[in-house]
Design a protein around this motif. Structure first.
Motif, PDB file in Angstrom:
ATOM      1  N   MET A   1     -27.478   5.526 -34.988  1.00  0.00           N
ATOM      2  CA  MET A   1     -26.044   5.434 -35.288  1.00  0.00           C
ATOM      3  C   MET A   1     -25.272   4.933 -33.698  1.00  0.00           C
ATOM      4  O   MET A   1     -25.642   5.663 -32.665  1.00  0.00           O
ATOM      5  CB  MET A   1     -25.505   6.818 -35.630  1.00  0.00           C
ATOM      6  N   VAL A   2     -24.572   4.009 -33.913  1.00  0.00           N
ATOM      7  CA  VAL A   2     -23.798   3.245 -32.832  1.00  0.00           C
ATOM      8  C   VAL A   2     -22.551   3.428 -33.094  1.00  0.00           C
ATOM      9  O   VAL A   2     -21.640   3.074 -34.112  1.00  0.00           O
ATOM     10  CB  VAL A   2     -24.143   1.713 -32.459  1.00  0.00           C
ATOM     11  N   ILE A   3     -21.615   4.154 -32.051  1.00  0.00           N
ATOM     12  CA  ILE A   3     -20.228   4.522 -32.283  1.00  0.00           C
ATOM     13  C   ILE A   3     -19.506   3.822 -31.031  1.00  0.00           C
ATOM     14  O   ILE A   3     -19.856   3.500 -29.852  1.00  0.00           O
ATOM     15  CB  ILE A   3     -19.885   5.978 -31.960  1.00  0.00           C
ATOM     16  N   THR A   4     -18.353   3.255 -31.655  1.00  0.00           N
ATOM     17  CA  THR A   4     -17.354   2.364 -30.832  1.00  0.00           C
ATOM     18  C   THR A   4     -16.133   3.307 -30.870  1.00  0.00           C
ATOM     19  O   THR A   4     -15.664   3.211 -31.954  1.00  0.00           O
ATOM     20  CB  THR A   4     -17.320   0.910 -31.151  1.00  0.00           C
ATOM     21  N   ARG A   5     -15.443   3.525 -29.583  1.00  0.00           N
ATOM     22  CA  ARG A   5     -14.401   4.431 -29.849  1.00  0.00           C
ATOM     23  C   ARG A   5     -13.154   3.886 -29.280  1.00  0.00           C
ATOM     24  O   ARG A   5     -13.046   2.925 -28.297  1.00  0.00           O
ATOM     25  CB  ARG A   5     -14.506   5.675 -29.050  1.00  0.00           C
ATOM     26  N   GLU A   6     -12.066   4.023 -29.876  1.00  0.00           N
ATOM     27  CA  GLU A   6     -10.829   3.169 -29.623  1.00  0.00           C
ATOM     28  C   GLU A   6      -9.741   4.358 -29.646  1.00  0.00           C
ATOM     29  O   GLU A   6      -9.566   4.928 -30.797  1.00  0.00           O
ATOM     30  CB  GLU A   6     -10.190   2.209 -30.421  1.00  0.00           C
ATOM     31  N   GLU A   7      -8.798   4.494 -28.429  1.00  0.00           N
ATOM     32  CA  GLU A   7      -7.738   5.249 -28.242  1.00  0.00           C
ATOM     33  C   GLU A   7      -6.463   4.738 -29.019  1.00  0.00           C
ATOM     34  O   GLU A   7      -6.017   3.876 -28.336  1.00  0.00           O
ATOM     35  CB  GLU A   7      -7.519   5.848 -27.057  1.00  0.00           C
ATOM     36  N   LEU A   8      -6.128   4.972 -30.315  1.00  0.00           N
ATOM     37  CA  LEU A   8      -4.946   4.078 -30.808  1.00  0.00           C
ATOM     38  C   LEU A   8      -3.701   4.918 -30.267  1.00  0.00           C
ATOM     39  O   LEU A   8      -2.590   4.274 -29.850  1.00  0.00           O
ATOM     40  CB  LEU A   8      -4.720   4.315 -32.169  1.00  0.00           C
ATOM     41  N   ASN A   9      -3.456   6.099 -29.898  1.00  0.00           N
ATOM     42  CA  ASN A   9      -2.399   6.842 -29.367  1.00  0.00           C
ATOM     43  C   ASN A   9      -2.879   8.139 -28.810  1.00  0.00           C
ATOM     44  O   ASN A   9      -4.017   8.669 -29.282  1.00  0.00           O
ATOM     45  CB  ASN A   9      -1.224   6.839 -30.188  1.00  0.00           C
ATOM     46  N   THR A  12      -4.563   9.869 -32.134  1.00  0.00           N
ATOM     47  CA  THR A  12      -5.187   8.920 -33.060  1.00  0.00           C
ATOM     48  C   THR A  12      -6.286   8.356 -32.436  1.00  0.00           C
ATOM     49  O   THR A  12      -6.004   7.435 -31.264  1.00  0.00           O
ATOM     50  CB  THR A  12      -4.332   8.220 -33.897  1.00  0.00           C
ATOM     51  N   VAL A  13      -7.385   8.710 -32.768  1.00  0.00           N
ATOM     52  CA  VAL A  13      -8.728   7.840 -32.041  1.00  0.00           C
ATOM     53  C   VAL A  13      -9.276   7.114 -33.408  1.00  0.00           C
ATOM     54  O   VAL A  13      -9.371   7.721 -34.460  1.00  0.00           O
ATOM     55  CB  VAL A  13      -9.764   8.946 -31.617  1.00  0.00           C
ATOM     56  N   LYS A  14      -9.776   5.878 -33.299  1.00  0.00           N
ATOM     57  CA  LYS A  14     -10.412   5.316 -34.221  1.00  0.00           C
ATOM     58  C   LYS A  14     -11.829   5.075 -33.981  1.00  0.00           C
ATOM     59  O   LYS A  14     -12.154   4.352 -32.864  1.00  0.00           O
ATOM     60  CB  LYS A  14      -9.764   3.583 -34.404  1.00  0.00           C
ATOM     61  N   LEU A  15     -12.840   5.543 -34.856  1.00  0.00           N
ATOM     62  CA  LEU A  15     -14.257   5.348 -34.374  1.00  0.00           C
ATOM     63  C   LEU A  15     -14.860   4.377 -35.368  1.00  0.00           C
ATOM     64  O   LEU A  15     -14.403   4.416 -36.669  1.00  0.00           O
ATOM     65  CB  LEU A  15     -14.887   6.691 -34.669  1.00  0.00           C
ATOM     66  N   ASN A  16     -15.586   3.413 -34.853  1.00  0.00           N
ATOM     67  CA  ASN A  16     -16.236   2.359 -35.645  1.00  0.00           C
ATOM     68  C   ASN A  16     -17.722   2.872 -35.634  1.00  0.00           C
ATOM     69  O   ASN A  16     -18.482   2.837 -34.233  1.00  0.00           O
ATOM     70  CB  ASN A  16     -16.151   0.820 -35.232  1.00  0.00           C
ATOM     71  N   ILE A  17     -18.252   3.145 -36.780  1.00  0.00           N
ATOM     72  CA  ILE A  17     -19.901   3.485 -36.721  1.00  0.00           C
ATOM     73  C   ILE A  17     -20.627   2.777 -37.526  1.00  0.00           C
ATOM     74  O   ILE A  17     -20.355   2.473 -38.543  1.00  0.00           O
ATOM     75  CB  ILE A  17     -19.863   4.857 -37.461  1.00  0.00           C
TER      76      ILE A  17
END
Length: 461
Positions: A1-9, A12-17
């Protein structure tokens, strides 16, 4: 599993898995077993049917959907743990499938994760607020009395005098040149057209006149509209509105003792209505002032869920009228996109304000008792024009009892803020003056439908 993390605010965190191939295969296998568990074929015991015979019963779309659910349910908690995220358990994540392929053992999804809201509560005592003076004028009382008299009005036939302005006249108009059959019209004297109005004023029942008439383009009879001809006009009947006399008998018909008692009760009712309106307005002002002094951050999920639910409700309402949400938006001068954005902004503000109110409630250690809930139930019942017990049962059925508690909480916090506010009483000339004490009128009702459960609308205490 590969996770990319983006802090939206901040909340709110967006994880791409991206899933491993083995996880994808396992997910599809598990989904297949679940989908085929209830399939029975003659001659085979449950669980013993060859896979090749079961696969035709499962569509690719159904299989993909079930596999996606299996993989997300397994990997999402692992991703949260790996990223050491403190998740807001009251708000569901927003999951989007990016790519899925059984043959390539490929699955990728994104999850917009809600973190707990953050509230930095500003100083909530001594908030400045303007409160209009609550005065009831004699003109307002007289207007309400006149309305009551109009409701009790009667129509009486007039036979002993001529037509007066505003009375209802039934006219027969018979063309003379060229001759034609008479037609009957019901008109209000003074509101037809100048030639006819002038002619019928003073006419008595059954009186006749011959005159030349030029009918306007907007005349009610389209065949005669815009035409001119000689005609015979006969007044068939005349009625007038009679208002009840403003006396003690009229007052007693309204279950009051006298005219003075009626006026006093009307004055009191107007005062109460004004207090309700002013209280709601002042409470709104106080929360606005508190918003200016505070910092609030919420997850996108929280207000998006609320906005989407409200838009879905509106769409269903419009569908019942054989219209679309886009039609409704256009009727309000907006595109569908502008309408959705406006509701999103409104939902976000509602959530932020609710968090502030609850923050004050918690910091002050407030509690809601049974008497306050009962009082709020009575006010809600008045708002929805129903019986309190009926409304209570409806709230239970809709899973919306929390709405009753939150309303009580909001009222309690609003009253507390008002009791500690710097209040300026604003007179009609808009000149403010300091007030040591301010009245705390009742909140005016807004909604007309009993609430339904909306967990995303208000955060838990």
């Amino acid at each position: 599993m590969v996770i990319t993390r983006e802090e939206l605010n901040p909340c709110t965190v967006k994880l791409n898995i991206v899933s491993d191939a083995d996880e994808v295969k396992s997910g599809f296998e598990s989904a297949f077993r679940q989908l085929t568990k209830k399939i029975k074929l003659p001659g085979f015991r449950p669980g013993k049917v060859p896979r090749s015979m079961l696969e035709p019963f499962v569509s690719a779309e159904e299989w993909n959907e079930a596999a996606a659910d299996e993989i997300v349910q397994k990997l999402y908690p692992k991703a949260i743990e790996e990223q050491k995220l403190e998740v807001d358990r009251t708000t569901l994540p927003h999951v989007t499938v990016v790519a899925i392929s059984k043959d390539e053992s490929k699955f990728e999804f994104s999850a917009k994760v809600a973190l707990p809201p953050k509230v930095e509560l500003g100083e909530y005592k001594g908030l400045p607020v303007e409160q209009p003076a609550i005065d009831v004028t004699d003109e307002e009382v007289q207007y309400e009395i006149d309305e009551l008299r109009r409701k009790g009005q009667t129509r009486v036939s007039i036979t002993d005098r001529g037509v007066e302005e505003g009375e209802v006249a039934v006219l027969q108009i018979k063309p003379l040149d060229p001759p034609a059959d008479a037609r009957t019209f019901m008109t209000i004297a003074g509101q037809t057209f100048p030639q006819l109005d002038e002619a019928i004023m003073g006419m008595r029942v059954e009186e006749m006149k011959n005159l030349d008439l030029s009918f306007p383009e907007n005349f009610q009879d389209k065949e005669w509209a815009g035409k001119s001809f000689s005609a015979q006009v006969t007044l068939g009947s005349l009625t007038s509105v009679r208002l009840p006399e403003l006396d003690d008998a009229f007052a007693q018909s309204l279950k009051t003792e006298s005219v003075d008692d009626l006026k006093n009760r009307i004055r009191e009712a107007i005062g109460t209505a004004k207090q309700q309106m002013v209280r709601q307005m002042v409470h709104e002002q106080l929360v606005d002032r508190l918003m200016e002094r505070s910092q609030v951050a919420v997850s996108d999920n929280m207000w998006e869920n609320l906005a989407n639910r409200r838009l879905s409700e509106l769409a269903r309402e419009q569908a019942e009228k054989q219209k679309t949400l886009e039609n409704y938006a256009q009727e309000n001068g907006m595109t569908a996109e502008e309408f959705a954005k406006a509701w999103q902004e409104k939902a976000k503000l509602e959530v932020e304000r609710a968090l502030l109110i609850q923050a004050v409630y918690s910091k002050e250690g407030m509690e809601i008792d049974t008497s306050e809930l009962n009082r709020e139930l009575l006010l809600m019942a008045q708002e929805f024009d129903t019986e309190p017990l009926t409304l209570l049962e409806e709230l239970k059925q809709n899973g919306a009892l929390d709405e009753l508690h939150f309303r009580s909480l909001t009222r309690k916090v609003g009253d507390f803020l008002l009791s500690n506010a710097e209040v300026s009483i604003v007179d009609l000339d808009a000149q403010p003056k300091k007030a040591e004490e301010a009245a705390a009128p009742e909140a005016a009702p807004k909604k007309k439908r009993a609430p339904k459960k909306a967990a995303e609308e208000k955060p838990e205490e």
